[in-house]
Scaffold this motif. Structure first.
Motif, PDB file in Angstrom:
ATOM      1  N   GLY A   1       0.820  -1.211   0.000  1.00  0.00           N
ATOM      2  CA  GLY A   1       0.000   0.000   0.000  1.00  0.00           C
ATOM      3  C   GLY A   1       0.848   1.252   0.000  1.00  0.00           C
ATOM      4  O   GLY A   1       0.591   2.202  -0.750  1.00  0.00           O
ATOM      5  N   CYS A   2       1.880   1.260   0.827  1.00  0.00           N
ATOM      6  CA  CYS A   2       2.779   2.424   0.876  1.00  0.00           C
ATOM      7  C   CYS A   2       3.546   2.591  -0.434  1.00  0.00           C
ATOM      8  O   CYS A   2       3.721   3.711  -0.921  1.00  0.00           O
ATOM      9  CB  CYS A   2       3.751   2.287   2.046  1.00  0.00           C
ATOM     10  SG  CYS A   2       2.955   2.477   3.659  1.00  0.00           S
TER      11      CYS A   2
ATOM     12  N   TRP B   1       1.225   4.149  -2.902  1.00  0.00           N
ATOM     13  CA  TRP B   1       1.096   5.589  -2.641  1.00  0.00           C
ATOM     14  C   TRP B   1       2.276   6.363  -3.218  1.00  0.00           C
ATOM     15  O   TRP B   1       2.100   7.376  -3.879  1.00  0.00           O
ATOM     16  CB  TRP B   1       1.030   5.845  -1.144  1.00  0.00           C
ATOM     17  CG  TRP B   1      -0.330   5.868  -0.537  1.00  0.00           C
ATOM     18  CD1 TRP B   1      -1.531   5.985  -1.177  1.00  0.00           C
ATOM     19  CD2 TRP B   1      -0.617   5.797   0.858  1.00  0.00           C
ATOM     20  NE1 TRP B   1      -2.544   5.984  -0.258  1.00  0.00           N
ATOM     21  CE2 TRP B   1      -2.014   5.873   1.001  1.00  0.00           C
ATOM     22  CE3 TRP B   1       0.167   5.671   1.995  1.00  0.00           C
ATOM     23  CZ2 TRP B   1      -2.639   5.834   2.231  1.00  0.00           C
ATOM     24  CZ3 TRP B   1      -0.456   5.626   3.228  1.00  0.00           C
ATOM     25  CH2 TRP B   1      -1.846   5.710   3.336  1.00  0.00           C
TER      26      TRP B   1
ATOM     27  N   HIS C   1      -4.496   3.139  -0.400  1.00  0.00           N
ATOM     28  CA  HIS C   1      -3.611   2.221   0.331  1.00  0.00           C
ATOM     29  C   HIS C   1      -4.171   0.794   0.358  1.00  0.00           C
ATOM     30  O   HIS C   1      -3.488  -0.143  -0.058  1.00  0.00           O
ATOM     31  CB  HIS C   1      -3.318   2.736   1.741  1.00  0.00           C
ATOM     32  CG  HIS C   1      -2.319   1.900   2.462  1.00  0.00           C
ATOM     33  ND1 HIS C   1      -2.662   0.724   3.092  1.00  0.00           N
ATOM     34  CD2 HIS C   1      -0.985   2.046   2.616  1.00  0.00           C
ATOM     35  CE1 HIS C   1      -1.582   0.190   3.611  1.00  0.00           C
ATOM     36  NE2 HIS C   1      -0.546   0.981   3.341  1.00  0.00           N
TER      37      HIS C   1
END
Length: 178
Positions: free
Chosen positions: A9-10, A13, A41
């Motif tokens: 998820g990071c 991003w 995310h």
């Protein structure tokens, strides 16, 4: 798996911020304004975990072919999650409606090269994240003796030396004055 979900998820991003910021800079936005959404995310994390499952089934295929399959899965995840968010929130956080190659405002087919490049990068990113999130064989061996070894067998001389050094650090020192 939860740690990889979080890291995927990071990573998503960061890639989205770089992509939207570069796009803004190319449009002469001097501040290179970049955007993403909190919703992204879990979408990126979940999609990457799904890609892991697909990659295990497609490992016999050449990497460019696997990347095509990943691209299709990415488009499917983007469309499905956009549709779900539209149903839940009344609108999708991203809206591609004004763009020529948009499908129901939820995906842009002209993004296929960018998604294909992302798909090509998926496996090296996956391998790197697995290396840092899965237990190493050295740490896993403390739970149970490796196959072929018996429990209760004395450790070798090197292991004894490490144990002695470690115990020196763990034992309280009375010779230190504060």
């Amino acid at each position: 798996m939860l740690s990889r979900f979080f890291l995927y998820g990071c990573t998503g991003w960061v890639l989205e911020v770089l992509f939207t910021g570069a796009g803004a800079a190319l449009k002469r936005d001097r501040s290179a304004t970049a955007t993403t959404y909190l919703w992204m995310h879990p979408i990126y994390g979940g999609t990457a975990l799904a890609l892991e499952q697909v990659s295990a089934r497609l490992e016999s295929l050449p990497r460019p072919v696997r990347a095509l399959a990943y691209t299709a899965l990415i488009f499917g995840a983007e469309y499905t999650t956009g549709w779900l968010l539209r149903r839940l929130l009344g609108r999708c956080p991203w809206d591609y409606s004004p763009h020529r190659w948009s499908v129901n405002g939820l995906i842009r087919l002209d993004y296929a090269p960018a998604w294909y490049l992302t798909a090509l990068l998926f496996e090296p990113v996956r391998d790197g994240l697995r290396a840092i999130t899965l237990p190493s064989p050295r740490h896993a061996s403390t739970e149970a003796p490796p196959s072929g070894e018996q429990a209760g067998v004395e450790p070798d001389e090197g292991a004894l030396q490490v144990g002695v050094v470690a115990s020196r650090f763990a034992a309280p020192r009375s010779d230190l004055a504060f």
